[in-house]
Design an enzyme around this catalytic site. Sequence first.
Site, PDB file in Angstrom:
ATOM      1  N   GLU A 134       9.355  19.372 -24.394  1.00 57.10           N
ATOM      2  CA  GLU A 134       8.678  19.751 -23.145  1.00 57.10           C
ATOM      3  C   GLU A 134       9.237  21.069 -22.597  1.00 57.10           C
ATOM      4  O   GLU A 134       8.510  21.876 -22.036  1.00 57.10           O
ATOM      5  CB  GLU A 134       8.836  18.657 -22.078  1.00 57.10           C
ATOM      6  CG  GLU A 134       7.894  17.465 -22.227  1.00 57.10           C
ATOM      7  CD  GLU A 134       6.455  17.736 -21.779  1.00 57.10           C
ATOM      8  OE1 GLU A 134       6.185  18.759 -21.107  1.00 57.10           O
ATOM      9  OE2 GLU A 134       5.576  16.925 -22.126  1.00 57.10           O
ATOM     10  N   GLU A 179      -5.029  17.202  -9.958  1.00 59.86           N
ATOM     11  CA  GLU A 179      -5.692  17.610 -11.192  1.00 59.86           C
ATOM     12  C   GLU A 179      -7.196  17.744 -11.006  1.00 59.86           C
ATOM     13  O   GLU A 179      -7.981  17.217 -11.795  1.00 59.86           O
ATOM     14  CB  GLU A 179      -5.385  16.570 -12.292  1.00 59.86           C
ATOM     15  CG  GLU A 179      -5.363  17.166 -13.673  1.00 59.86           C
ATOM     16  CD  GLU A 179      -4.553  16.322 -14.666  1.00 59.86           C
ATOM     17  OE1 GLU A 179      -4.076  15.249 -14.299  1.00 59.86           O
ATOM     18  OE2 GLU A 179      -4.412  16.775 -15.800  1.00 59.86           O
ATOM     19  N   LYS A 203       2.862  11.820 -10.674  1.00 54.95           N
ATOM     20  CA  LYS A 203       2.029  10.948 -11.509  1.00 54.95           C
ATOM     21  C   LYS A 203       2.804   9.675 -11.831  1.00 54.95           C
ATOM     22  O   LYS A 203       3.917   9.730 -12.343  1.00 54.95           O
ATOM     23  CB  LYS A 203       1.663  11.645 -12.821  1.00 54.95           C
ATOM     24  CG  LYS A 203       0.535  12.638 -12.685  1.00 54.95           C
ATOM     25  CD  LYS A 203       0.061  13.058 -14.076  1.00 54.95           C
ATOM     26  CE  LYS A 203      -1.070  14.069 -13.989  1.00 54.95           C
ATOM     27  NZ  LYS A 203      -1.511  14.498 -15.331  1.00 54.95           N
ATOM     28  N   ARG A 255       0.808  -1.232   0.000  1.00 57.49           N
ATOM     29  CA  ARG A 255       0.000   0.000   0.000  1.00 57.49           C
ATOM     30  C   ARG A 255       0.835   1.272   0.000  1.00 57.49           C
ATOM     31  O   ARG A 255       0.412   2.313   0.507  1.00 57.49           O
ATOM     32  CB  ARG A 255      -0.972   0.028   1.172  1.00 57.49           C
ATOM     33  CG  ARG A 255      -2.013  -1.074   1.112  1.00 57.49           C
ATOM     34  CD  ARG A 255      -3.196  -0.796   2.022  1.00 57.49           C
ATOM     35  NE  ARG A 255      -4.074  -1.941   2.074  1.00 57.49           N
ATOM     36  CZ  ARG A 255      -3.961  -2.929   2.973  1.00 57.49           C
ATOM     37  NH1 ARG A 255      -3.020  -2.884   3.877  1.00 57.49           N
ATOM     38  NH2 ARG A 255      -4.805  -3.932   2.956  1.00 57.49           N
ATOM     39  N   ARG A 269      -3.882  22.324 -13.049  1.00 62.35           N
ATOM     40  CA  ARG A 269      -2.806  21.418 -13.486  1.00 62.35           C
ATOM     41  C   ARG A 269      -2.888  21.108 -14.981  1.00 62.35           C
ATOM     42  O   ARG A 269      -1.886  20.800 -15.613  1.00 62.35           O
ATOM     43  CB  ARG A 269      -2.852  20.124 -12.657  1.00 62.35           C
ATOM     44  CG  ARG A 269      -1.664  19.226 -12.930  1.00 62.35           C
ATOM     45  CD  ARG A 269      -1.419  18.184 -11.861  1.00 62.35           C
ATOM     46  NE  ARG A 269      -0.330  17.323 -12.289  1.00 62.35           N
ATOM     47  CZ  ARG A 269       0.382  16.523 -11.509  1.00 62.35           C
ATOM     48  NH1 ARG A 269       0.108  16.466 -10.221  1.00 62.35           N
ATOM     49  NH2 ARG A 269       1.353  15.785 -11.982  1.00 62.35           N
ATOM     50  N   HIS A 328       7.582  11.491 -27.323  1.00 63.42           N
ATOM     51  CA  HIS A 328       6.612  12.373 -26.676  1.00 63.42           C
ATOM     52  C   HIS A 328       6.873  13.865 -26.930  1.00 63.42           C
ATOM     53  O   HIS A 328       5.967  14.609 -27.307  1.00 63.42           O
ATOM     54  CB  HIS A 328       6.607  12.073 -25.175  1.00 63.42           C
ATOM     55  CG  HIS A 328       5.642  12.909 -24.396  1.00 63.42           C
ATOM     56  ND1 HIS A 328       4.276  12.765 -24.513  1.00 63.42           N
ATOM     57  CD2 HIS A 328       5.849  13.917 -23.492  1.00 63.42           C
ATOM     58  CE1 HIS A 328       3.680  13.642 -23.703  1.00 63.42           C
ATOM     59  NE2 HIS A 328       4.602  14.342 -23.078  1.00 63.42           N
ATOM     60  N   HIS A 388      -0.722  13.856 -27.947  1.00 64.70           N
ATOM     61  CA  HIS A 388      -1.082  12.460 -27.682  1.00 64.70           C
ATOM     62  C   HIS A 388      -1.690  11.802 -28.915  1.00 64.70           C
ATOM     63  O   HIS A 388      -1.406  10.643 -29.218  1.00 64.70           O
ATOM     64  CB  HIS A 388      -2.069  12.369 -26.510  1.00 64.70           C
ATOM     65  CG  HIS A 388      -1.408  12.534 -25.178  1.00 64.70           C
ATOM     66  ND1 HIS A 388      -2.099  12.925 -24.047  1.00 64.70           N
ATOM     67  CD2 HIS A 388      -0.122  12.352 -24.791  1.00 64.70           C
ATOM     68  CE1 HIS A 388      -1.249  12.979 -23.030  1.00 64.70           C
ATOM     69  NE2 HIS A 388      -0.059  12.639 -23.447  1.00 64.70           N
ATOM     70  N   LYS A 435       6.686  23.822 -12.966  1.00 60.93           N
ATOM     71  CA  LYS A 435       5.752  22.723 -12.746  1.00 60.93           C
ATOM     72  C   LYS A 435       5.376  22.625 -11.272  1.00 60.93           C
ATOM     73  O   LYS A 435       4.208  22.402 -10.926  1.00 60.93           O
ATOM     74  CB  LYS A 435       6.345  21.402 -13.245  1.00 60.93           C
ATOM     75  CG  LYS A 435       5.361  20.244 -13.132  1.00 60.93           C
ATOM     76  CD  LYS A 435       5.692  19.065 -14.001  1.00 60.93           C
ATOM     77  CE  LYS A 435       4.638  17.966 -13.829  1.00 60.93           C
ATOM     78  NZ  LYS A 435       4.950  16.763 -14.603  1.00 60.93           N
ATOM     79  N   HIS A 473      -0.458  19.012 -25.601  1.00 61.83           N
ATOM     80  CA  HIS A 473      -0.597  17.577 -25.348  1.00 61.83           C
ATOM     81  C   HIS A 473      -1.830  16.942 -25.984  1.00 61.83           C
ATOM     82  O   HIS A 473      -1.829  15.747 -26.254  1.00 61.83           O
ATOM     83  CB  HIS A 473      -0.600  17.295 -23.839  1.00 61.83           C
ATOM     84  CG  HIS A 473       0.781  17.312 -23.233  1.00 61.83           C
ATOM     85  ND1 HIS A 473       1.571  18.442 -23.223  1.00 61.83           N
ATOM     86  CD2 HIS A 473       1.527  16.336 -22.640  1.00 61.83           C
ATOM     87  CE1 HIS A 473       2.729  18.166 -22.629  1.00 61.83           C
ATOM     88  NE2 HIS A 473       2.725  16.900 -22.270  1.00 61.83           N
ATOM     89  N   ASN A 487      -0.619  20.814 -19.814  1.00 61.36           N
ATOM     90  CA  ASN A 487      -0.852  19.983 -20.990  1.00 61.36           C
ATOM     91  C   ASN A 487      -0.886  20.777 -22.292  1.00 61.36           C
ATOM     92  O   ASN A 487      -1.457  20.331 -23.281  1.00 61.36           O
ATOM     93  CB  ASN A 487      -2.159  19.190 -20.826  1.00 61.36           C
ATOM     94  CG  ASN A 487      -2.023  18.107 -19.780  1.00 61.36           C
ATOM     95  OD1 ASN A 487      -0.941  17.551 -19.603  1.00 61.36           O
ATOM     96  ND2 ASN A 487      -3.106  17.817 -19.078  1.00 61.36           N
TER      97      ASN A 487
END
Lengths: 379, 379
Positions: B185, B237, B143, B121, B242, B266, B253, B227, B249, B246
């Site tokens: 980025e 988010e 993330k 956990r 947040r 990416h 994506h 960031k 993005h 993106n």
Amino acid sequence: MKVIPIELDDRSYDIEIAQNSLSRIGVSLVSLGDVSRVVMITDENVEPLYSEEVSESIVERGLDVDVAVVPAGEESKSIESAYALWEQFLEIKIDRRSVVVALGGGVVGDLSGFVAATYARGIRFFQIPTTLLAQVDSSVGGKTAINLPNAKNMVGAFHQPCGVLVDPLVLKSLPEDQYRSGLGEVVKYGCSLDESFFRLLENNIQTINERSPEILTEIIARCCQLKAEIVSQDERETTGLRSLLNYGHTFGHALETASGYGRLLHGYGVALGSALCARLALRLSQQGDERFKEIDESWVMRQNDLIDKLGLPTSLSDLANLMDDKIDVSPKRLVDLMESDKKTEYGKLNFVLPTGLGKCALVRDVSVEDVVATLNNSF
Amino acid sequence: MKVIPIELDDRSYDIEIAQNSLSRIGVSLVSLGDVSRVVMITDENVEPLYSEEVSESIVERGLDVDVAVVPAGEESKSIESAYALWEQFLEIKIDRRSVVVALGGGVVGDLSGFVAATYARGIRFFQIPTTLLAQVDSSVGGKTAINLPNAKNMVGAFHQPCGVLVDPLVLKSLPEDQYRSGLGEVVKYGCSLDESFFRLLENNIQTINERSPEILTEIIARCCQLKAEIVSQDERETTGLRSLLNYGHTFGHALETASGYGRLLHGYGVALGSALCARLALRLSQQGDERFKEIDESWVMRQNDLIDKLGLPTSLSDLANLMDDKIDVSPKRLVDLMESDKKTEYGKLNFVLPTGLGKCALVRDVSVEDVVATLNNSF
């Protein structure tokens, strides 16, 4: 209706306990706000009993619901089950505004909670526990998990539900041994945390054994309240306080594993584990350990008496009578299992032991010799 | 050395950026306190380069370390990889006081973080990002994720590292396209969040392209800081803030997926996506949309110029030149992909669009027609 608020900052939620509350789930879900759709997870045993009533209540409030049914039993707490559910979620377009409803016992709750905790990095989940064990234990505290082949609950997350609905009437349909298993956890709360609750149990044996909804409402509320007080102070089991909820569990887990996963129900292990903890504390008391000075023979007998009247085992002989075939519960085997338990840190044996009626403490210095002697004396 | 503190209550940590810092990991781990043992996760590319130096630093400080090596590439962000690591953790007796060290790029970081978030956990994990992309992006924000076969990052958790160590010198060994991808980025931060950082990039093209450690230290620190400011205010988010990270993005994506997982890096997708966002904002501006009144032809050209000088694509023609074989980047295909992205809520098309130099906004009402027209004009 009883409402137990669980205070956890922005993760706070209420546990509502009331007869005939299943049909109110739709109202509860709508009140969460901003719900795109609902997916209910249940098992093959519970589905035919309560799934329709719950679904109807959700649909009546204008929400779409899909139902995912997993096989009943511990085997469903697997990575394979989690994977299948993630894939299904994707297929039915579950998004970040969706809610997972767990309708079932501990297995369904643990699995659903884990899947909800990890899908899209965490979506909401709502619990409707249908076993006494889940109602008094796993629906409070946010522990979710699946098993690895050789390690129970080894993969999981802390993920609080957004709400819990408890209907004591569903316990009418619970098989006898599952009901007793739940009582094993109930007794634990009284013995280790609350003297007045212990007395309440002593004074209501008959109605408890008859599954009276009135006494069950009271019992479930008291257990949830006791657990909530501890969880709000130590949500992630970091201060040691939360470990007090594990009274009876060090022995209990070893007994469960020794008997083979799922053969000895959890609450039976906890009840017998509680009885063994009392004997261990008595032994330490008789050796002059001041921490256990309130523990004497009569105390041990009183706890055994309550456990016994609720139809649960208090000795390894009782356990042997319960199991159909031979199992290895030799002290050596049990100690080996306790040493490999994930709660063991730096190789020491830890126990939560009673220090009086409704009181307990985490004890980190128990010697293997005292544990073996206690086990040898409880056949 | 630059230190960027990430403020997240009891989950706060520091990002330390310094040349030759790999050999300081042992000190950082010991300073965490109460560490039972360490398991380092890395990939087949990074292991021969830096694993020994990192291991030695850990062992020198008296900690035991095991090394788990996964294949390089996106395929390792799978449930199978996670499962193998959980099993390995169990075998080498990783417990709640152990620390997972992720030595590698985004794949290693995302996978290690997810495994650490879910084993027992949640146990601590420490990041040593070895790609520019990971240094400026995935090492901040907590993330973690693995992929489902048809959905990138669909299973994951928010799990903050307990520390991050960045050594800009490791970028010397990074393949050219991976370095450029990281710059994709980097450019994003300047265009969408910080005008002065945009100018800094414009004024240092040559040293950036030469991978000078001094300018890289400055760039990495600025990106992490930008960031961090956003993540501290919207860790999970939930407020929409947040999502400003993106920029580029939504297109990015879709372009990555259309090109086949892992074929378009990416940062290339983000760079081209940023160029497309600028064109889309220009189109809306020309239609009289007041939100984009600061966006004109010269603004779009200036952004394209910077992206271009850093060796990244600014049009679908550039993309076609980059890829060896034909790929379907028709507007229809891209729009379909964007509609099925998990960031789409209630079926609307969302974009983070520029509103000026170093400024952007989440725009939820972009019509498919404007997106298609923008794509058609960028061949």
